[in-house]
Design an enzyme around this catalytic site. Structure first.
Site, PDB file in Angstrom:
ATOM      1  N   VAL A  83       0.838  -1.201   0.000  1.00  0.00           N
ATOM      2  CA  VAL A  83       0.000   0.000   0.000  1.00  0.00           C
ATOM      3  C   VAL A  83       0.870   1.247   0.000  1.00  0.00           C
ATOM      4  O   VAL A  83       0.634   2.203  -0.748  1.00  0.00           O
ATOM      5  CB  VAL A  83      -0.950  -0.005   1.209  1.00  0.00           C
ATOM      6  N   ASP A 143     -23.681   7.586 -44.490  1.00  0.00           N
ATOM      7  CA  ASP A 143     -24.376   6.760 -45.473  1.00  0.00           C
ATOM      8  C   ASP A 143     -25.416   5.881 -44.788  1.00  0.00           C
ATOM      9  O   ASP A 143     -25.547   5.887 -43.562  1.00  0.00           O
ATOM     10  CB  ASP A 143     -23.388   5.923 -46.296  1.00  0.00           C
ATOM     11  N   LYS A 174     -25.894   5.540 -50.466  1.00  0.00           N
ATOM     12  CA  LYS A 174     -26.212   4.867 -51.733  1.00  0.00           C
ATOM     13  C   LYS A 174     -26.949   3.586 -51.394  1.00  0.00           C
ATOM     14  O   LYS A 174     -26.535   2.836 -50.518  1.00  0.00           O
ATOM     15  CB  LYS A 174     -24.943   4.567 -52.518  1.00  0.00           C
ATOM     16  N   GLY A 217     -20.126   3.215 -42.915  1.00  0.00           N
ATOM     17  CA  GLY A 217     -20.315   1.925 -42.271  1.00  0.00           C
ATOM     18  C   GLY A 217     -19.094   1.034 -42.441  1.00  0.00           C
ATOM     19  O   GLY A 217     -18.408   1.089 -43.462  1.00  0.00           O
ATOM     20  N   GLY A 218     -18.826   0.213 -41.439  1.00  0.00           N
ATOM     21  CA  GLY A 218     -17.686  -0.689 -41.516  1.00  0.00           C
ATOM     22  C   GLY A 218     -16.374   0.057 -41.464  1.00  0.00           C
ATOM     23  O   GLY A 218     -16.183   0.969 -40.654  1.00  0.00           O
ATOM     24  N   ASP A 219     -15.455  -0.315 -42.351  1.00  0.00           N
ATOM     25  CA  ASP A 219     -14.171   0.366 -42.480  1.00  0.00           C
ATOM     26  C   ASP A 219     -14.157   1.152 -43.783  1.00  0.00           C
ATOM     27  O   ASP A 219     -14.538   0.611 -44.836  1.00  0.00           O
ATOM     28  CB  ASP A 219     -13.022  -0.655 -42.468  1.00  0.00           C
ATOM     29  N   ILE A 272     -12.385  -0.432 -46.938  1.00  0.00           N
ATOM     30  CA  ILE A 272     -12.763  -1.748 -47.451  1.00  0.00           C
ATOM     31  C   ILE A 272     -14.122  -1.613 -48.130  1.00  0.00           C
ATOM     32  O   ILE A 272     -15.155  -1.541 -47.472  1.00  0.00           O
ATOM     33  CB  ILE A 272     -12.805  -2.803 -46.337  1.00  0.00           C
ATOM     34  N   THR A 311     -14.641  -3.729 -39.996  1.00  0.00           N
ATOM     35  CA  THR A 311     -15.358  -4.016 -41.235  1.00  0.00           C
ATOM     36  C   THR A 311     -16.443  -5.066 -41.006  1.00  0.00           C
ATOM     37  O   THR A 311     -16.351  -5.881 -40.080  1.00  0.00           O
ATOM     38  CB  THR A 311     -14.379  -4.460 -42.334  1.00  0.00           C
ATOM     39  N   ALA A 312     -17.460  -5.063 -41.866  1.00  0.00           N
ATOM     40  CA  ALA A 312     -18.617  -5.941 -41.682  1.00  0.00           C
ATOM     41  C   ALA A 312     -18.225  -7.411 -41.663  1.00  0.00           C
ATOM     42  O   ALA A 312     -18.780  -8.208 -40.900  1.00  0.00           O
ATOM     43  CB  ALA A 312     -19.637  -5.683 -42.791  1.00  0.00           C
ATOM     44  N   MET A 354     -22.334  -6.656 -50.312  1.00  0.00           N
ATOM     45  CA  MET A 354     -23.259  -6.153 -51.332  1.00  0.00           C
ATOM     46  C   MET A 354     -23.534  -7.211 -52.396  1.00  0.00           C
ATOM     47  O   MET A 354     -23.567  -6.928 -53.594  1.00  0.00           O
ATOM     48  CB  MET A 354     -22.692  -4.874 -51.975  1.00  0.00           C
ATOM     49  N   GLY A 369     -26.083  -7.450 -39.434  1.00  0.00           N
ATOM     50  CA  GLY A 369     -25.087  -8.014 -38.532  1.00  0.00           C
ATOM     51  C   GLY A 369     -24.695  -7.093 -37.399  1.00  0.00           C
ATOM     52  O   GLY A 369     -24.520  -5.887 -37.594  1.00  0.00           O
TER      53      GLY A 369
END
Length: 471
Positions: A23, A247, A269, A300-302, A305, A330-331, A382, A411
């Site tokens: 201590v 997005d 998109k 979204g994700g990275d 990528i 990433t997803a 996709m 996911g």
């Protein structure tokens, strides 16, 4: 307020610690970091303190405490397991009007040690006035996560510029505005990115041209959906944004973490729906940054990528706009982990390929023979629209029609669905899955039944998370 929070300069000042155990060692570590000259009174020293005494980093003053040892010290700490001795030290210190701390005995403390977030020279101290030290520690842990590690370097550089800023701006209000812009603008971002030379140049430029505001673009990977997977750096940047371009893949729970008064612009998109052309997104990013705004491009994700992040930063670079990148999960990594599907496994797959289900018009053809090889995992982004073609081509080029597949919809989110079957059923699975969806092809999918931890957690919590197996 039970205690006045103050910061004491202990550099080269003598501090007495009564006690030589673990201590005491923890308190002495803090004292030494503050530059104190530590003196110890103890019958014996723990291994850590003995090592310090051997190199004269601390002074082992005596084995027994006597009041005269307090005559020339700045403050005193009692850290023994002898309550009577601790009380004696406290009373002796009070008679000499010395600040004293008896460890784990709040009534016998004229000062207390707070929980500390150290970003020297910036230091944050949290105290519960000795009533709930565990709560103070929990708050410290939260602040540790929120406060960037580079704050200390930022404060140090600012200290070097204080005199210059005072010379340049006579009014305190002007100096305050200068530093507010610096700490919320390009200077702060450059320090965070490790570009110290650029950060110093930015301060010099802003001193010469205080009316000029330099914007920047920060590309942030938002992860696959669960806000718990957002990186700490991503959260910090989002909290400083002037405007956020996002997005459709960015979940609502991620968007809720954006600074409340930041402007939000959707540039997503989506197949079969109105989409913002990539060229328009590039133009908007540059235009907003040229207005002096901190622009966060949330993807979204990275972002690197299948996110077109490279294209957007090429536009920023061509326009001379400073930029930085905050990677995201990433997803393929996030969604499969939540579905209990390892992308690689020494019994089933030694490699994994990340593939997009659609390419730029006029792009090169797909190397189907390479994709159809056995003992590899395919993670297809996709790909739901072209699921039938993917299935047909892989089977035609040698992949077994009974190869296990999974379609993971939404996911990592509460509404996640995992649909499993075989390669010949891929089109049907893809049509039934909610979007966004990831296609996974390979023997590792068989592990889903054993490792679907998130699915089981969702069912126990009553969340709408489903498993469908067509096999």
């Amino acid at each position: 307020m039970d205690y006045l929070p103050i910061f004491a300069d202990l550099k080269s000042k003598p501090v007495l610690v009564v006690g030589g155990g673990d201590v005491a060692a923890r308190k002495i570590e803090l004292l030494r970091r503050a530059g104190a000259r530590v003196q110890i009174v103890a019958r014996e020293l723990c291994e850590e303190l003995q090592a310090l005494a051997d190199i004269a980093a601390v002074e082992w003053l005596a084995s027994e405490f006597v009041e005269t040892q307090l005559d020339s010290v700045f403050l005193v700490i009692a850290a023994t397991d002898d309550s009577a001795l601790n009380g004696l030290v406290y009373e002796a210190a009070n008679r000499r009007h010395l600040l004293a701390n008896v460890v784990d005995d709040q009534p016998k403390c004229s000062f207390i040690f707070p929980s500390i977030v150290d970003r020297s020279p910036l230091v944050v101290a949290i105290s519960s006035s000795g009533t709930a030290p565990v709560l103070a520690r929990l708050l410290r842990e939260k602040l540790e996560a929120l406060l960037p590690a580079n704050l200390g370097q930022m404060a140090q550089i600012a200290g070097e510029w204080r005199h210059k800023v005072k010379q340049r701006f006579n009014k305190m209000s002007d100096r305050r505005r200068f530093w507010e812009r610096a700490f919320n603008g390009l200077f702060a971002s450059q320090v965070a990115a490790g570009n110290v030379l650029g950060a110093r140049q930015t301060l010099d430029d802003q001193l010469v041209h205080p009316e000029k505001v330099q914007g920047e673009i920060v590309l942030v990977g938002a992860g696959p959906g669960d806000s718990g997977l957002l990186t700490l750096r991503g959260l910090q940047v989002m909290q400083l944004a002037d405007v956020v371009l996002y997005d459709h893949l960015v979940s609502e729970e991620i968007l809720d973490l954006v600074r409340r008064d930041a402007d939000r612009i959707c540039v997503g998109k989506r197949a079969g729906a109105h989409s913002v052309p990539q060229e328009e997104t590039n133009r908007l990013l540059v235009e907003l940054a040229q207005q002096g705004k901190r622009v966060v491009r949330l993807k979204g994700g990275d972002p690197f990528i299948f996110g077109r992040g490279g294209e957007e930063l090429q536009a920023a670079q061509a326009a001379g706009i400073p930029f930085q990148v905050v990677p995201g999960i990433t997803a393929a990594a996030g969604a499969t982990a939540y579905a209990g599907i390892p992308l690689t496994h020494r019994d089933y797959s030694q490699s994994v390929m990340f593939i997009t289900g659609h390419c730029r018009t006029g792009g090169e053809g797909v190397d189907w023979p390479a994709l159809a090889r056995e003992r590899q995992t395919l993670a297809i982004y996709m790909g739901t629209v072209k699921a039938a073609e993917i299935s047909q081509q892989l089977i035609a080029h040698g992949r077994d029609a009974s190869t296990p597949v999974a379609v993971i919809g939404c996911g990592t989110r509460q509404e996640q669905q995992v649909l499993t079957g075989t390669l010949q059923q891929l089109e049907e699975l893809a049509q039934r899955a909610p979007t966004p969806a990831l296609l996974v092809i390979g023997e590792v999918v068989n592990l889903h039944a054993q490792l679907a931890w998130f699915q089981h957690s969702a069912q126990q919590a009553g969340r709408e998370s489903a498993v469908v197996n067509l096999a």
